[in-house]
Design an enzyme around this catalytic site. Structure first.
Site, PDB file in Angstrom:
ATOM      1  N   HIS A  70      14.911  10.203  -4.118  1.00 49.99           N
ATOM      2  CA  HIS A  70      13.751   9.991  -3.255  1.00 49.99           C
ATOM      3  C   HIS A  70      13.290  11.329  -2.672  1.00 49.99           C
ATOM      4  O   HIS A  70      13.974  12.340  -2.789  1.00 49.99           O
ATOM      5  CB  HIS A  70      14.127   9.119  -2.051  1.00 49.99           C
ATOM      6  CG  HIS A  70      14.698   7.783  -2.349  1.00 49.99           C
ATOM      7  ND1 HIS A  70      13.950   6.629  -2.302  1.00 49.99           N
ATOM      8  CD2 HIS A  70      15.963   7.388  -2.652  1.00 49.99           C
ATOM      9  CE1 HIS A  70      14.723   5.577  -2.569  1.00 49.99           C
ATOM     10  NE2 HIS A  70      15.949   6.020  -2.781  1.00 49.99           N
ATOM     11  N   GLU A 130      18.087  11.049  -0.635  1.00 45.95           N
ATOM     12  CA  GLU A 130      16.798  11.541  -0.142  1.00 45.95           C
ATOM     13  C   GLU A 130      16.781  13.060  -0.152  1.00 45.95           C
ATOM     14  O   GLU A 130      17.747  13.697   0.282  1.00 45.95           O
ATOM     15  CB  GLU A 130      16.549  11.066   1.297  1.00 45.95           C
ATOM     16  CG  GLU A 130      16.449   9.574   1.477  1.00 45.95           C
ATOM     17  CD  GLU A 130      15.069   9.012   1.201  1.00 45.95           C
ATOM     18  OE1 GLU A 130      14.156   9.799   0.886  1.00 45.95           O
ATOM     19  OE2 GLU A 130      14.911   7.786   1.307  1.00 45.95           O
ATOM     20  N   HIS A 136      12.535   7.024  -7.331  1.00 46.53           N
ATOM     21  CA  HIS A 136      12.086   5.803  -6.658  1.00 46.53           C
ATOM     22  C   HIS A 136      10.835   5.247  -7.343  1.00 46.53           C
ATOM     23  O   HIS A 136      10.673   4.038  -7.485  1.00 46.53           O
ATOM     24  CB  HIS A 136      11.814   6.116  -5.176  1.00 46.53           C
ATOM     25  CG  HIS A 136      11.780   4.910  -4.304  1.00 46.53           C
ATOM     26  ND1 HIS A 136      11.460   4.974  -2.968  1.00 46.53           N
ATOM     27  CD2 HIS A 136      12.031   3.597  -4.550  1.00 46.53           C
ATOM     28  CE1 HIS A 136      11.518   3.762  -2.439  1.00 46.53           C
ATOM     29  NE2 HIS A 136      11.850   2.903  -3.374  1.00 46.53           N
ATOM     30  N   ASP A 139       7.710   8.830  -5.012  1.00 45.21           N
ATOM     31  CA  ASP A 139       8.762   9.846  -4.872  1.00 45.21           C
ATOM     32  C   ASP A 139       9.830   9.721  -5.959  1.00 45.21           C
ATOM     33  O   ASP A 139      10.022   8.636  -6.487  1.00 45.21           O
ATOM     34  CB  ASP A 139       9.391   9.766  -3.467  1.00 45.21           C
ATOM     35  CG  ASP A 139       9.966   8.392  -3.124  1.00 45.21           C
ATOM     36  OD1 ASP A 139       9.272   7.385  -3.319  1.00 45.21           O
ATOM     37  OD2 ASP A 139      11.109   8.346  -2.645  1.00 45.21           O
TER      38      ASP A 139
END
Length: 195
Positions: A37, A123, A157, A167
């Site tokens: 992400h 992330e 993602h 993303d």
């Protein structure tokens, strides 16, 4: 276990910041997917190295809705990821890999629905070219994860929620990621083209 993933699903050299936004994986389900992400709070302020604390607050349900106009829109959302790699390369962990983080939302990977059940979310802090130290931290993390979960595949993602998410975006270099990790290209079923 300082430089490894321990038996409880925590990486020793990560900063641990427990998120309440998690639950148990379905019985007898181990992760076999890593979802990449990106996140920036506030939007577009990812280059401010100190902005990562807003992401930590968000994943811990402590984001101040008065801190930024955008925060008022998202402060009530319950979201988490297993890991965050800040612009500085610092690695933070919010959820054990043995548990389910709430990162993927409505999603499907090669016909399997509910990706949170069987995935690990990572992330990256940014919406533009990622920093070299972020790729280094990601490669180190993936090495630890792959030793514990040898059947991992990798996606963005946007690959598992294409109508909702973009993303990690066009600035994430999948070829560089593959080269630095040595992951076979077949473990990246959506290819190595940035998207």
């Amino acid at each position: 276990h300082l430089y490894a993933l321990d038996s409880k699903g925590w990486v020793g050299d990560a900063l641990w910041r427990m998120s309440p936004n998690q639950d148990a994986r379905p019985e007898n389900v181990a992760p076999d997917l890593v979802v990449i992400h990106h996140i920036s709070l506030p939007p577009g302020e990812f280059r401010n190295q100190s902005s990562s604390h807003y992401i930590v607050d968000f994943f811990q349900n402590k984001l101040d809705p008065k801190g930024h106009p955008y925060f008022a829109e998202i402060a009530d959302q319950k979201v988490s990821s297993h890991f965050l790699i800040a612009r500085s390369g610092e690695l933070l962990q919010f959820v054990s890999t043995r548990n389910k983080a709430w990162h993927a939302g409505v999603s499907s990977f090669l016909g399997k629905e509910k990706c949170n059940d069987f995935s690990i979310g990572i992330e990256g802090d940014g919406e533009s070219p990622f920093e070299e130290v972020q790729y280094q931290a990601l490669a180190s993390l993936v090495e630890k994860l792959a030793s514990a979960y040898p059947n991992l595949q990798f996606s963005g993602h946007s690959d598992i929620a294409p109508n909702r998410k973009t993303d990690p975006g066009i600035y994430f270099d999948w070829k560089k990621f593959q080269k630095e990790t040595g992951i076979p290209p077949e473990k990246m079923p959506f290819g190595l083209i940035s998207r």
